[in-house]
Design a protein around this motif. Structure first.
Motif, PDB file in Angstrom:
ATOM      1  N   SER A  80       0.817  -1.215   0.000  1.00 47.18           N
ATOM      2  CA  SER A  80       0.000   0.000   0.000  1.00 47.18           C
ATOM      3  C   SER A  80       0.851   1.266   0.000  1.00 47.18           C
ATOM      4  CB  SER A  80      -0.965   0.004   1.185  1.00 47.18           C
ATOM      5  OG  SER A  80      -0.269   0.167   2.390  1.00 47.18           O
ATOM      6  N   PHE A  81       2.070   1.194   0.542  1.00 48.73           N
ATOM      7  CA  PHE A  81       2.980   2.341   0.527  1.00 48.73           C
ATOM      8  C   PHE A  81       3.940   2.293  -0.668  1.00 48.73           C
ATOM      9  CE2 PHE A  81       1.889   2.495   5.101  1.00 48.73           C
ATOM     10  CZ  PHE A  81       1.502   3.824   5.165  1.00 48.73           C
ATOM     11  N   ASP A  82       3.698   1.379  -1.586  1.00 44.05           N
ATOM     12  CA  ASP A  82       4.532   1.205  -2.783  1.00 44.05           C
ATOM     13  C   ASP A  82       5.994   0.939  -2.466  1.00 44.05           C
ATOM     14  OD1 ASP A  82       2.406   1.498  -4.573  1.00 44.05           O
ATOM     15  OD2 ASP A  82       2.581   3.687  -4.541  1.00 44.05           O
ATOM     16  N   LYS A  83       6.257   0.266  -1.371  1.00 40.74           N
ATOM     17  CA  LYS A  83       7.619  -0.172  -1.041  1.00 40.74           C
ATOM     18  C   LYS A  83       7.932  -1.488  -1.734  1.00 40.74           C
ATOM     19  CE  LYS A  83       8.670   3.256   1.541  1.00 40.74           C
ATOM     20  NZ  LYS A  83       9.648   4.212   1.061  1.00 40.74           N
ATOM     21  N   VAL A  84       6.880  -2.222  -2.086  1.00 36.09           N
ATOM     22  CA  VAL A  84       6.985  -3.451  -2.860  1.00 36.09           C
ATOM     23  C   VAL A  84       5.999  -3.330  -4.009  1.00 36.09           C
ATOM     24  CG1 VAL A  84       6.654  -5.957  -2.861  1.00 36.09           C
ATOM     25  CG2 VAL A  84       7.547  -4.832  -0.832  1.00 36.09           C
ATOM     26  N   VAL A  85       6.442  -3.697  -5.192  1.00 35.15           N
ATOM     27  CA  VAL A  85       5.563  -3.697  -6.355  1.00 35.15           C
ATOM     28  C   VAL A  85       5.665  -5.066  -7.004  1.00 35.15           C
ATOM     29  CG1 VAL A  85       5.120  -2.678  -8.616  1.00 35.15           C
ATOM     30  CG2 VAL A  85       5.867  -1.219  -6.721  1.00 35.15           C
ATOM     31  N   TYR A  86       4.523  -5.718  -7.170  1.00 41.92           N
ATOM     32  CA  TYR A  86       4.487  -7.037  -7.795  1.00 41.92           C
ATOM     33  C   TYR A  86       4.377  -6.892  -9.306  1.00 41.92           C
ATOM     34  CZ  TYR A  86       3.304  -9.055  -3.213  1.00 41.92           C
ATOM     35  OH  TYR A  86       3.303  -9.454  -1.898  1.00 41.92           O
ATOM     36  N   SER A  87       4.983  -7.830  -9.997  1.00 38.45           N
ATOM     37  CA  SER A  87       4.822  -7.944 -11.446  1.00 38.45           C
ATOM     38  C   SER A  87       3.948  -9.154 -11.713  1.00 38.45           C
ATOM     39  CB  SER A  87       6.176  -8.124 -12.117  1.00 38.45           C
ATOM     40  OG  SER A  87       7.020  -7.027 -11.835  1.00 38.45           O
ATOM     41  N   ALA A  88       3.232  -9.113 -12.835  1.00 37.19           N
ATOM     42  CA  ALA A  88       2.368 -10.239 -13.189  1.00 37.19           C
ATOM     43  C   ALA A  88       3.229 -11.477 -13.377  1.00 37.19           C
ATOM     44  CB  ALA A  88       1.602  -9.921 -14.466  1.00 37.19           C
ATOM     45  N   PRO A  89       2.863 -12.629 -12.932  1.00 39.37           N
ATOM     46  CA  PRO A  89       1.591 -13.041 -12.337  1.00 39.37           C
ATOM     47  C   PRO A  89       1.622 -13.037 -10.803  1.00 39.37           C
ATOM     48  CG  PRO A  89       2.847 -14.993 -12.854  1.00 39.37           C
ATOM     49  CD  PRO A  89       3.691 -13.794 -13.252  1.00 39.37           C
ATOM     50  N   TRP A  90       2.662 -12.493 -10.186  1.00 38.33           N
ATOM     51  CA  TRP A  90       2.800 -12.554  -8.731  1.00 38.33           C
ATOM     52  C   TRP A  90       1.705 -11.734  -8.067  1.00 38.33           C
ATOM     53  CZ3 TRP A  90       6.009 -15.982  -6.672  1.00 38.33           C
ATOM     54  CH2 TRP A  90       6.155 -15.987  -5.279  1.00 38.33           C
ATOM     55  N   ASN A  91       1.195 -12.230  -6.920  1.00 40.95           N
ATOM     56  CA  ASN A  91       0.176 -11.500  -6.171  1.00 40.95           C
ATOM     57  C   ASN A  91       0.273 -11.865  -4.693  1.00 40.95           C
ATOM     58  OD1 ASN A  91      -1.263 -13.963  -5.783  1.00 40.95           O
ATOM     59  ND2 ASN A  91      -2.233 -13.703  -7.782  1.00 40.95           N
ATOM     60  N   VAL A  92      -0.603 -11.323  -3.881  1.00 41.37           N
ATOM     61  CA  VAL A  92      -0.562 -11.536  -2.437  1.00 41.37           C
ATOM     62  C   VAL A  92      -0.804 -13.009  -2.081  1.00 41.37           C
ATOM     63  CG1 VAL A  92      -1.655 -10.914  -0.238  1.00 41.37           C
ATOM     64  CG2 VAL A  92      -1.251  -9.162  -1.941  1.00 41.37           C
ATOM     65  N   PHE A  93      -1.617 -13.694  -2.853  1.00 47.49           N
ATOM     66  CA  PHE A  93      -1.867 -15.110  -2.573  1.00 47.49           C
ATOM     67  C   PHE A  93      -0.583 -15.927  -2.710  1.00 47.49           C
ATOM     68  CE2 PHE A  93      -3.048 -19.418  -4.009  1.00 47.49           C
ATOM     69  CZ  PHE A  93      -3.675 -19.840  -2.847  1.00 47.49           C
ATOM     70  N   TYR A  94       0.216 -15.654  -3.748  1.00 46.40           N
ATOM     71  CA  TYR A  94       1.496 -16.361  -3.907  1.00 46.40           C
ATOM     72  C   TYR A  94       2.439 -16.031  -2.754  1.00 46.40           C
ATOM     73  CZ  TYR A  94       0.091 -17.568  -8.674  1.00 46.40           C
ATOM     74  OH  TYR A  94      -0.556 -18.068  -9.767  1.00 46.40           O
ATOM     75  N   THR A  95       2.389 -14.800  -2.297  1.00 46.62           N
ATOM     76  CA  THR A  95       3.206 -14.430  -1.145  1.00 46.62           C
ATOM     77  C   THR A  95       2.762 -15.197   0.087  1.00 46.62           C
ATOM     78  OG1 THR A  95       3.592 -12.236  -2.059  1.00 46.62           O
ATOM     79  CG2 THR A  95       3.944 -12.491   0.294  1.00 46.62           C
ATOM     80  N   PHE A  96       1.449 -15.320   0.290  1.00 51.24           N
ATOM     81  CA  PHE A  96       0.915 -16.107   1.398  1.00 51.24           C
ATOM     82  C   PHE A  96       1.425 -17.543   1.328  1.00 51.24           C
ATOM     83  CE2 PHE A  96      -2.232 -19.160   2.891  1.00 51.24           C
ATOM     84  CZ  PHE A  96      -2.402 -18.761   4.208  1.00 51.24           C
ATOM     85  N   LEU A  97       1.349 -18.153   0.147  1.00 51.67           N
ATOM     86  CA  LEU A  97       1.822 -19.529  -0.014  1.00 51.67           C
ATOM     87  C   LEU A  97       3.324 -19.634   0.267  1.00 51.67           C
ATOM     88  CD1 LEU A  97      -0.068 -20.725  -3.216  1.00 51.67           C
ATOM     89  CD2 LEU A  97      -0.528 -21.335  -0.830  1.00 51.67           C
ATOM     90  N   THR A  98       4.078 -18.638  -0.173  1.00 55.17           N
ATOM     91  CA  THR A  98       5.519 -18.631   0.076  1.00 55.17           C
ATOM     92  C   THR A  98       5.806 -18.589   1.571  1.00 55.17           C
ATOM     93  OG1 THR A  98       5.906 -17.497  -2.015  1.00 55.17           O
ATOM     94  CG2 THR A  98       7.671 -17.409  -0.401  1.00 55.17           C
ATOM     95  N   TYR A  99       5.130 -17.716   2.292  1.00 53.79           N
ATOM     96  CA  TYR A  99       5.313 -17.648   3.745  1.00 53.79           C
ATOM     97  C   TYR A  99       4.852 -18.945   4.413  1.00 53.79           C
ATOM     98  CZ  TYR A  99       6.408 -12.660   3.675  1.00 53.79           C
ATOM     99  OH  TYR A  99       7.000 -11.443   3.463  1.00 53.79           O
ATOM    100  N   PHE A 100       3.725 -19.483   3.978  1.00 54.22           N
ATOM    101  CA  PHE A 100       3.187 -20.704   4.568  1.00 54.22           C
ATOM    102  C   PHE A 100       4.169 -21.868   4.413  1.00 54.22           C
ATOM    103  CE2 PHE A 100       0.503 -24.575   4.181  1.00 54.22           C
ATOM    104  CZ  PHE A 100       0.023 -24.603   5.476  1.00 54.22           C
ATOM    105  N   PHE A 101       4.629 -22.096   3.192  1.00 55.38           N
ATOM    106  CA  PHE A 101       5.566 -23.196   2.960  1.00 55.38           C
ATOM    107  C   PHE A 101       6.920 -22.915   3.604  1.00 55.38           C
ATOM    108  CE2 PHE A 101       2.629 -24.107  -0.640  1.00 55.38           C
ATOM    109  CZ  PHE A 101       2.164 -25.303  -0.142  1.00 55.38           C
ATOM    110  N   GLY A 102       7.322 -21.658   3.668  1.00 56.12           N
ATOM    111  CA  GLY A 102       8.563 -21.305   4.353  1.00 56.12           C
ATOM    112  C   GLY A 102       8.504 -21.635   5.836  1.00 56.12           C
ATOM    113  N   LEU A 103       7.374 -21.353   6.468  1.00 55.55           N
ATOM    114  CA  LEU A 103       7.217 -21.684   7.890  1.00 55.55           C
ATOM    115  C   LEU A 103       7.208 -23.193   8.103  1.00 55.55           C
ATOM    116  CD1 LEU A 103       4.567 -19.033   9.030  1.00 55.55           C
ATOM    117  CD2 LEU A 103       7.017 -19.068   9.558  1.00 55.55           C
TER     118      LEU A 103
END
Length: 118
Positions: A74-97
């Motif tokens: 929301s503060f534009d400190k991170v900008v995703y490029s297609a096809p990356w989105n928040v759901f993929y980030t969630f999965l990355t954190y989930f599998f990382g944990l």
């Protein structure tokens, strides 16, 4: 693992961190050597030393990590490029944990075997 995947994601163009530096590797020094390792240590501490319920720790960390990601977006400190989105980030954190949890579990088990054999 955190550093490798973060650097690969930036190199492959899935996301960009701001402010942008000339050398791409320096964009994420605070994340690679501060935020992610600290989060991992705190996760292991709460699961294995404080012995909190595992599902509560997972839920809390997923909410915190994804919440921080959404704030950065929301503060534009991170900008995703297609096809990356928040759901993929969630999965990355989930599998990382999960990987972190399993790694520490097997590390603890192997140390216990080593100590018991002496």
């Amino acid at each position: 693992m955190s550093i490798t995947f973060n650097q690969l994601g930036m190199e492959m163009g899935f996301w960009t961190l701001y402010p942008q530096t000339d050398l791409l590797i320096f964009n994420s020094v605070n994340i690679d050597f501060g935020y992610n390792p600290s989060s991992g240590l705190l996760f292991v501490f709460m699961v294995y030393f404080k012995k909190w319920k595992r599902w509560i720790v997972y839920l809390g960390f997923l909410l915190f990590l994804n919440g921080a990601e959404m704030v950065a977006l929301s503060f534009d400190k991170v900008v995703y490029s297609a096809p990356w989105n928040v759901f993929y980030t969630f999965l990355t954190y989930f599998f990382g944990l999960i990987v972190l949890d399993l790694y520490y579990f097997f590390l603890k088990k192997s140390i216990r075997k080593l100590v018991d054999s002496k």
